[in-house]
Design a protein around this motif. Structure first.
Motif, PDB file in Angstrom:
ATOM      1  N   GLN A   1     -21.716  14.585 -57.341  1.00  0.00           N
ATOM      2  CA  GLN A   1     -20.655  15.216 -58.339  1.00  0.00           C
ATOM      3  C   GLN A   1     -21.132  14.819 -59.650  1.00  0.00           C
ATOM      4  N   PRO A   2     -22.009  15.542 -60.365  1.00  0.00           N
ATOM      5  CA  PRO A   2     -22.558  15.100 -61.668  1.00  0.00           C
ATOM      6  C   PRO A   2     -21.488  15.128 -62.502  1.00  0.00           C
ATOM      7  N   LEU A   3     -21.420  14.079 -63.628  1.00  0.00           N
ATOM      8  CA  LEU A   3     -20.468  14.103 -64.414  1.00  0.00           C
ATOM      9  C   LEU A   3     -20.782  14.069 -65.803  1.00  0.00           C
ATOM     10  N   LEU A   4     -20.188  14.398 -66.958  1.00  0.00           N
ATOM     11  CA  LEU A   4     -20.689  14.489 -68.258  1.00  0.00           C
ATOM     12  C   LEU A   4     -21.096  12.985 -68.910  1.00  0.00           C
ATOM     13  N   PRO A   5     -22.340  12.928 -69.147  1.00  0.00           N
ATOM     14  CA  PRO A   5     -22.886  11.714 -69.573  1.00  0.00           C
ATOM     15  C   PRO A   5     -22.134  11.143 -70.954  1.00  0.00           C
ATOM     16  N   ASP A   6     -21.923  10.113 -70.933  1.00  0.00           N
ATOM     17  CA  ASP A   6     -21.254   9.399 -72.078  1.00  0.00           C
ATOM     18  C   ASP A   6     -21.948   9.700 -73.523  1.00  0.00           C
ATOM     19  N   ARG A   7     -21.404   9.500 -74.596  1.00  0.00           N
ATOM     20  CA  ARG A   7     -22.203   9.893 -76.174  1.00  0.00           C
ATOM     21  C   ARG A   7     -22.136   8.439 -77.090  1.00  0.00           C
ATOM     22  N   SER A   8     -21.413   7.764 -77.150  1.00  0.00           N
ATOM     23  CA  SER A   8     -21.673   6.505 -77.893  1.00  0.00           C
ATOM     24  C   SER A   8     -23.126   6.147 -77.875  1.00  0.00           C
TER      25      SER A   8
ATOM     26  N   THR B   1     -18.643  21.190 -61.296  1.00  0.00           N
ATOM     27  CA  THR B   1     -19.058  19.847 -62.068  1.00  0.00           C
ATOM     28  C   THR B   1     -20.427  19.745 -62.180  1.00  0.00           C
ATOM     29  N   ALA B   2     -21.296  19.907 -61.114  1.00  0.00           N
ATOM     30  CA  ALA B   2     -22.611  19.782 -61.144  1.00  0.00           C
ATOM     31  C   ALA B   2     -23.237  20.847 -62.382  1.00  0.00           C
ATOM     32  N   VAL B   3     -22.907  21.895 -62.178  1.00  0.00           N
ATOM     33  CA  VAL B   3     -23.458  22.869 -63.331  1.00  0.00           C
ATOM     34  C   VAL B   3     -23.140  22.284 -64.786  1.00  0.00           C
ATOM     35  N   PHE B   4     -21.790  21.971 -64.950  1.00  0.00           N
ATOM     36  CA  PHE B   4     -21.251  21.373 -66.178  1.00  0.00           C
ATOM     37  C   PHE B   4     -22.146  20.302 -66.583  1.00  0.00           C
ATOM     38  N   GLY B   5     -22.430  19.428 -65.770  1.00  0.00           N
ATOM     39  CA  GLY B   5     -23.236  18.313 -66.161  1.00  0.00           C
ATOM     40  C   GLY B   5     -24.511  18.577 -66.515  1.00  0.00           C
ATOM     41  N   LEU B   6     -25.418  19.348 -65.785  1.00  0.00           N
ATOM     42  CA  LEU B   6     -26.447  19.868 -66.080  1.00  0.00           C
ATOM     43  C   LEU B   6     -26.687  20.321 -67.550  1.00  0.00           C
ATOM     44  N   VAL B   7     -25.791  21.500 -67.701  1.00  0.00           N
ATOM     45  CA  VAL B   7     -25.608  22.275 -68.888  1.00  0.00           C
ATOM     46  C   VAL B   7     -25.575  21.283 -69.866  1.00  0.00           C
ATOM     47  N   VAL B   8     -24.607  20.430 -69.973  1.00  0.00           N
ATOM     48  CA  VAL B   8     -24.468  19.469 -71.254  1.00  0.00           C
ATOM     49  C   VAL B   8     -25.760  18.630 -71.470  1.00  0.00           C
ATOM     50  N   ALA B   9     -26.319  17.983 -70.314  1.00  0.00           N
ATOM     51  CA  ALA B   9     -27.438  17.107 -70.561  1.00  0.00           C
ATOM     52  C   ALA B   9     -28.595  17.910 -71.147  1.00  0.00           C
ATOM     53  N   GLY B  10     -28.651  19.080 -70.452  1.00  0.00           N
ATOM     54  CA  GLY B  10     -29.868  20.109 -70.758  1.00  0.00           C
ATOM     55  C   GLY B  10     -29.861  20.360 -72.474  1.00  0.00           C
ATOM     56  N   SER B  11     -28.735  20.733 -72.873  1.00  0.00           N
ATOM     57  CA  SER B  11     -28.516  21.184 -74.421  1.00  0.00           C
ATOM     58  C   SER B  11     -28.536  20.408 -75.213  1.00  0.00           C
ATOM     59  N   VAL B  12     -28.057  19.092 -75.151  1.00  0.00           N
ATOM     60  CA  VAL B  12     -28.524  17.929 -75.886  1.00  0.00           C
ATOM     61  C   VAL B  12     -29.902  17.652 -75.828  1.00  0.00           C
ATOM     62  N   LEU B  13     -30.630  17.663 -74.788  1.00  0.00           N
ATOM     63  CA  LEU B  13     -32.054  17.479 -74.795  1.00  0.00           C
ATOM     64  C   LEU B  13     -32.853  18.268 -75.562  1.00  0.00           C
ATOM     65  N   LEU B  14     -32.399  19.535 -75.378  1.00  0.00           N
ATOM     66  CA  LEU B  14     -33.169  20.866 -76.181  1.00  0.00           C
ATOM     67  C   LEU B  14     -32.835  20.828 -77.465  1.00  0.00           C
ATOM     68  N   LEU B  15     -31.510  20.695 -77.934  1.00  0.00           N
ATOM     69  CA  LEU B  15     -30.965  20.802 -79.337  1.00  0.00           C
ATOM     70  C   LEU B  15     -30.756  19.598 -80.235  1.00  0.00           C
ATOM     71  N   GLY B  16     -31.011  18.313 -79.426  1.00  0.00           N
ATOM     72  CA  GLY B  16     -30.695  17.162 -80.424  1.00  0.00           C
ATOM     73  C   GLY B  16     -31.561  17.020 -81.678  1.00  0.00           C
TER      74      GLY B  16
ATOM     75  N   SER C   1     -19.626  17.005 -80.800  1.00  0.00           N
ATOM     76  CA  SER C   1     -19.067  15.630 -80.947  1.00  0.00           C
ATOM     77  C   SER C   1     -20.476  14.942 -81.355  1.00  0.00           C
ATOM     78  N   THR C   2     -21.392  15.415 -81.048  1.00  0.00           N
ATOM     79  CA  THR C   2     -22.924  14.601 -80.839  1.00  0.00           C
ATOM     80  C   THR C   2     -23.232  14.675 -82.319  1.00  0.00           C
ATOM     81  N   ALA C   3     -23.046  15.851 -83.000  1.00  0.00           N
ATOM     82  CA  ALA C   3     -23.153  15.956 -84.606  1.00  0.00           C
ATOM     83  C   ALA C   3     -22.293  15.123 -85.162  1.00  0.00           C
ATOM     84  N   LEU C   4     -20.949  15.141 -84.970  1.00  0.00           N
ATOM     85  CA  LEU C   4     -20.179  13.987 -85.643  1.00  0.00           C
ATOM     86  C   LEU C   4     -20.586  12.728 -85.501  1.00  0.00           C
ATOM     87  N   THR C   5     -21.020  12.376 -84.136  1.00  0.00           N
ATOM     88  CA  THR C   5     -21.152  10.923 -83.927  1.00  0.00           C
ATOM     89  C   THR C   5     -22.552  10.501 -84.758  1.00  0.00           C
ATOM     90  N   ILE C   6     -23.512  11.343 -84.936  1.00  0.00           N
ATOM     91  CA  ILE C   6     -24.644  11.139 -85.799  1.00  0.00           C
ATOM     92  C   ILE C   6     -24.210  11.013 -87.381  1.00  0.00           C
TER      93      ILE C   6
END
Length: 587
Positions: free
Chosen positions: A456-463, A81-96, A167-172
């Protein structure tokens, strides 16, 4: 004397007769009500609401379930869960910025359909992989000396990350671009649609995890995966049809201005850029500029992979530069600073509440109340905007948000608070430490040490503000013991719950400012960078809790959170001051 006066004088009942034309007009209007309702149900707004509700419901279910699945897969350990949270946050940070640029460069229908397809198919494949792993876990662990299990974990995390990026692209695309066009750039209609979408988000944020949690509890994890899989396939078909219909009935969506290349000369001197990407010439160079021609040839002869990489870096840099030069830069930064907080109904706050003797049933009730106050914030936003204007609405919402958070500050020093500064100051002398320890021991009889894996890092919300599924869970924390005083925890939750009124009103204010101010050709890239900033500040929040994970540290985290929130609102106040001064100068 009139009939009304005469009747009232003698105590009679007044009977008023309508003229025939008024009666006929009213009857005609009554007959047209079903027709109006049917027109609304077929209209673009309703279709967007239904599509958004389906998408948000699926997202909320998936965010809740994937965290539980990863914990179950790794033997109730929190590493995945920690790895997943960091991967998700890092990918949006780099690819936003790249995601936003892709949204800007492509037709609206293709962006929406591609994002929708990638998101739902990724979740579907991920659910199938999880079902196989849960069903045949023991056999999989014996293949390739256990390396097949690692491959399955990697596939799950990668697919879940791809789904989040889509999902980030669809929200934007939908919530930051389509809505603006559908409302015809009418500020009142835009505020109404933003508020409605946020109300849908608030409701699904409570109900969707509850629904999938019941399925997983009453049946099994495999059935839960199957439920999510089926939902995504049905949702994919319905959303695809609804978005296609909206695109057809709103002709303005098919018209999109060309993307203006962004660099420092464009943003400051409005000059066109000389080259981009793979060496393609946008504007001919001057004949005497031999150095520029030589540089262009060097770029052209680079290998394709290097040219692609150079273009990606240039796009990211231009996107961040464009974000910085936006008139609403300070307002957007202020919104991002609000993500660095523990003052929300996430697993951090609920875990802390458990250590203070608050039961799970009471926490569920408090979460329901917080959802109601969030809805109140959306209602308040529409009324304040209509009465005082958009900029002033942000000022009022900021003041209300900060005022309510003062209760949280008071809770740190109130009776029942477990805060112990001596845990963070080991250099104290033994005498002073013993004195502080003696004082703290009288106030901390109801606190408990954390054991085992407590992070336990969890996936940050996207709204636009998301802290419902963030960062850290206090694990293995016993609950049920009554503290000496509930004053501290009562003040804390009173502040958190009431602050959501101002919080969501402020969030909607900044969201609409971004929609109204950013030019159409830059909407995607700027909102992509805004998403990156939100995730960056959430990562700071993650690091902050990792650095001070004990319940005795929570008071310090509260004070740091209030400091970040105050800084964010101060940035908005500066933006509001500049906007009002500019308006006075223009008039």
């Amino acid at each position: 004397m009139s009939q009304r006066a005469e009747s009232s004088q003698f105590g009679g009942v007044v009977v008023e007769f309508e003229p025939d034309d008024i009666r006929n007009a009213r009857a005609k209007k009554a007959r047209s009500i079903p027709g109006s309702a049917l027109i609304y149900l077929k209209g673009p707004k309703f279709l967007i609401y239904v599509s958004g509700a389906l998408s948000m419901w699926g997202d909320r279910m998936w965010h809740f379930a994937i965290s539980v699945f990863l914990i179950e897969l790794y033997g109730r350990n929190l590493l995945l869960t920690a790895v997943f949270g960091l991967v998700v946050a890092g990918s949006v940070l780099l690819l936003g910025a790249l995601i936003g640029d892709w949204v800007d460069r492509n037709p609206r229908n293709k962006v929406a359909h591609a994002s929708l397809f990638i998101q739902n198919i990724s979740v579907t494949i991920c659910s199938i992989v999880l079902m196989l792993v849960f069903s045949y876990k023991q056999r999989i662990e014996q293949i390739w000396d256990g390396w097949l299990t690692v491959v399955c974990y990697t596939v799950v995390i990668v697919l879940a990350d791809v789904a989040n990026l889509a999902s980030t692209a669809l929200t934007i695309a939908i919530q930051r671009d389509w809505i603006v066009v559908i409302t015809g750039y009418n500020r009142g209609h835009l505020a109404g649609m933003n508020a409605t979408m946020r109300r849908i988000d608030q409701v699904t944020n409570i109900l969707a995890p509850l629904a999938v949690g019941q399925v997983m509890t009453l049946a099994s994890n495999v059935v839960g995966c199957g439920f999510i899989l089926g939902w995504n396939l049905v949702s994919l078909i319905v959303e695809f049809f609804f978005l296609s219909r909206v695109y057809r009935i709103v002709p303005a969506l098919s018209v999109k201005p060309p993307v203006v290349e962004l660099d420092h000369t464009n943003l400051q001197g409005m000059e066109r850029r000389g080259s981009q990407g793979e060496g393609q010439v946008v504007q001919p160079l001057a004949e005497g500029n031999s150095d520029g021609s030589l540089h262009l040839k060097e770029i052209t002869y680079l290998p394709l992979c290097f040219r692609r990489f150079r273009w990606l870096v240039s796009t990211c840099k231009d996107g961040w530069r464009a974000y910085y030069h936006q008139p609403v830069f300070l307002a957007g930064m202020g919104l991002a600073f609000l993500y660095t907080t523990v003052l929300g109904f996430d697993c951090i706050t609920t875990g802390y509440a458990y250590t203070q003797g608050i039961s799970g049933s009471l926490l569920s009730l408090l979460m329901g109340v917080s959802a109601i106050t969030g809805l109140m914030g959306t209602v308040m936003f529409t009324r304040l905007r209509k009465t005082y204007g958009l900029v002033n609405t942000g000022i009022i919402s900021s003041g209300l948000h900060l005022g309510c958070l003062l209760l949280c500050v008071c809770s740190v020093f109130a009776p029942g608070s477990p805060m112990d500064l001596s845990l963070l100051m080991p250099y104290f002398t033994s005498n002073s430490s013993s004195e502080l320890g003696g004082m703290a021991s009288q106030r901390q009889k109801h606190t408990y040490p954390l054991r085992g894996g407590s992070n336990q890092p969890l996936l940050p919300d996207r709204s636009s503000i998301h802290w419902t599924n963030n960062t850290v869970l206090f694990d293995n924390v016993p609950s049920g013991s009554a503290p000496e005083s509930y004053i501290s925890i009562i003040l804390l939750f009173m502040g958190v719950i009431t602050a959501r009124i101002g919080l969501w009103s402020f969030d909607l204010t900044v969201t609409q400012l971004l929609q109204e101010t950013i030019c159409e050709s830059e909407r995607g890239v700027v909102n992509g960078v805004q998403s990156s900033m939100n995730y960056l500040m959430d990562l700071l929040h993650f690091i902050m809790v990792i650095s001070a994970p004990q319940p005795q540290h929570f008071g310090i985290l509260v004070l740091i959170s209030v400091l970040f929130i105050t800084t964010g609102h101060t940035m908005y106040f500066l933006y509001a001051h500049k906007a009002k001064r500019k308006r006075r100068q223009d008039t």
